[in-house]
Design an enzyme around this catalytic site. Structure first.
Site, PDB file in Angstrom:
ATOM      1  CB  CYS A   1       6.449  -4.960  -1.932  1.00 14.19           C
ATOM      2  SG  CYS A   1       6.130  -3.591  -3.068  1.00 14.19           S
TER       3      CYS A   1
ATOM      4  CE  LYS B   1       0.727  -8.032   2.852  1.00 14.45           C
ATOM      5  NZ  LYS B   1       1.073  -8.377   1.452  1.00 14.45           N
TER       6      LYS B   1
ATOM      7  NE  ARG C   1      -5.725  -4.640  -4.675  1.00 14.89           N
ATOM      8  CZ  ARG C   1      -5.952  -5.475  -5.673  1.00 14.89           C
ATOM      9  NH1 ARG C   1      -6.300  -4.999  -6.849  1.00 14.89           N
ATOM     10  NH2 ARG C   1      -5.862  -6.778  -5.503  1.00 14.89           N
TER      11      ARG C   1
ATOM     12  CG  ASN D   1      -2.996  -9.517   1.832  1.00 12.54           C
ATOM     13  OD1 ASN D   1      -2.025  -9.307   1.098  1.00 12.54           O
ATOM     14  ND2 ASN D   1      -4.015  -8.708   1.887  1.00 12.54           N
ATOM     15  N   GLY D   2      -5.116 -11.045   0.245  1.00 11.93           N
ATOM     16  CA  GLY D   2      -5.212 -11.165  -1.199  1.00 11.93           C
ATOM     17  C   GLY D   2      -6.623 -11.381  -1.691  1.00 11.93           C
ATOM     18  N   GLY D   3      -7.200 -10.398  -2.361  1.00  8.66           N
ATOM     19  CA  GLY D   3      -8.500 -10.561  -2.996  1.00  8.66           C
ATOM     20  C   GLY D   3      -9.694 -10.605  -2.060  1.00  8.66           C
TER      21      GLY D   3
ATOM     22  CG  MET E   1      -1.803  -1.250   1.316  1.00  4.83           C
ATOM     23  SD  MET E   1      -2.969  -1.427  -0.032  1.00  4.83           S
ATOM     24  CE  MET E   1      -4.220  -0.252   0.455  1.00  4.83           C
TER      25      MET E   1
END
Length: 316
Positions: free
Chosen positions: A83, A122, A218, A194-196, A1
């Site tokens: 990232c 992460k 997001r 995490n993710g989607g 982010m």
């Protein structure tokens, strides 16, 4: 982010949820050591609980950055191994470190030795041609042996060759079952997924499947009211009634006034507020007013009040 979850964004999100753990945008260890520390690390006491996310691959640099950051009172220091941006790859940190778990272990061990608060990681499930079913458990074993007890796993590979950072957020397929399997294989680790994940119902489904936590990025940014306003009640079991989005908009006004008084600009705050009324009548007027007026010289809280009038008028 990166470039998203700055101090204004975090203050705004904290008004909606008292319990959710907020993360800073990633800051590199060299920037912390040599840069403007107050600008990079400063935050409002109201943001807690808040975690600092560091990027780097030099154990000594990361340890020094961790020592410095600890003085700013963060609740957690997180090493980003997920990232996929070009800037991150060129510096040999972020997702590329999935290929160097031993180095990651050295980094987190140095950070843990320097930190009075928990050091977490992460990561992705793998990168490029790695086989996640082999790579991920080996990675978790290695960082756990170095003292890490909490890991957030983005349930996608990162394709460092051939995909842009933006494409890496969507194109590699999600593998939730693999992440769930890691929780079964490593029951002593606190593992978040995490993710989607776009709704609280989806988050709860992962928790019901055994995950210890869920990270939402997001969706929490673009539709913050939908994700955050009821999170304390629906996820954390709080009995207090959620605020309304209108309340949150008004509660941001003192923060905005303080920022302007310190020489800041309105759009530096309101750019994070554009999605507050997403999906509601009047949302288009809210977003248009902020987008068109907040960047102008002399723009102040009255712009937010005019934008809010679009929503209130439709709700009447």
């Amino acid at each position: 982010m990166m470039d998203w979850t700055d101090r204004h964004c975090r203050f705004f999100h904290r008004l909606m949820s008292a319990r959710a753990l907020l993360y800073t945008e990633m800051v590199t260890a060299p920037a912390v050591i040599h840069g403007d520390r107050d600008r990079l690390l400063g935050h409002d006491a109201a943001e807690h609980p808040v975690a600092l996310q560091l990027g780097g691959s030099d154990p000594a640099e990361l340890a020094e950055a961790t020592r410095i950051a600890a003085g700013y009172g963060y609740d957690e220091i997180n090493l980003n191994v997920g990232c996929p941006s070009d800037r991150v790859q060129s510096g040999c940190f972020g997702a590329v470190l999935m290929e160097r778990p031993t180095l990651v272990a050295e980094c987190v061990a140095a950070m843990i030795a320097a930190s009075p608060v928990e050091v977490t990681v992460k990561c992705r499930i793998g990168v490029d041609e790695q086989i996640p079913e082999e790579t991920l458990p080996r990675f978790l074993e290695t960082v756990a042996a170095a003292g890490v007890t909490r890991v957030t796993i983005h349930a996608r590979k990162a394709w460092l060759q051939g995909l842009s950072p933006k494409e890496n957020r969507d194109i590699p397929p999600l593998d939730y079952p693999l992440v769930h399997a890691m929780k079964r294989a490593f029951p002593r680790l606190h593992l978040s997924i995490n993710g989607g994940i776009a709704t609280l119902a989806e988050a709860q489904a992962h928790l019901d499947a055994g995950m210890d936590g869920v990270m939402i990025g997001r969706a929490a940014y673009h539709t913050p009211a939908e994700i955050l306003l009821s999170a304390d009640r629906d996820i954390f079991g709080e009995t207090t009634s959620p605020k309304t989005a209108e309340q949150v908009a008004l509660e941001m006004l003192p923060h905005i006034e303080a920022h302007l008084a310190a020489g800041g600009r309105l759009n530096q705050v309101t750019r994070h507020m554009l999605g507050l009324f997403a999906g509601r009548p009047g949302a288009r007027g809210w977003k248009r007013t902020l987008s068109e007026e907040a960047h102008r010289d002399g723009a102040g809280p009255e712009v937010v009040e005019r934008a809010l009038a679009h929503v209130i008028r439709h709700a009447a």
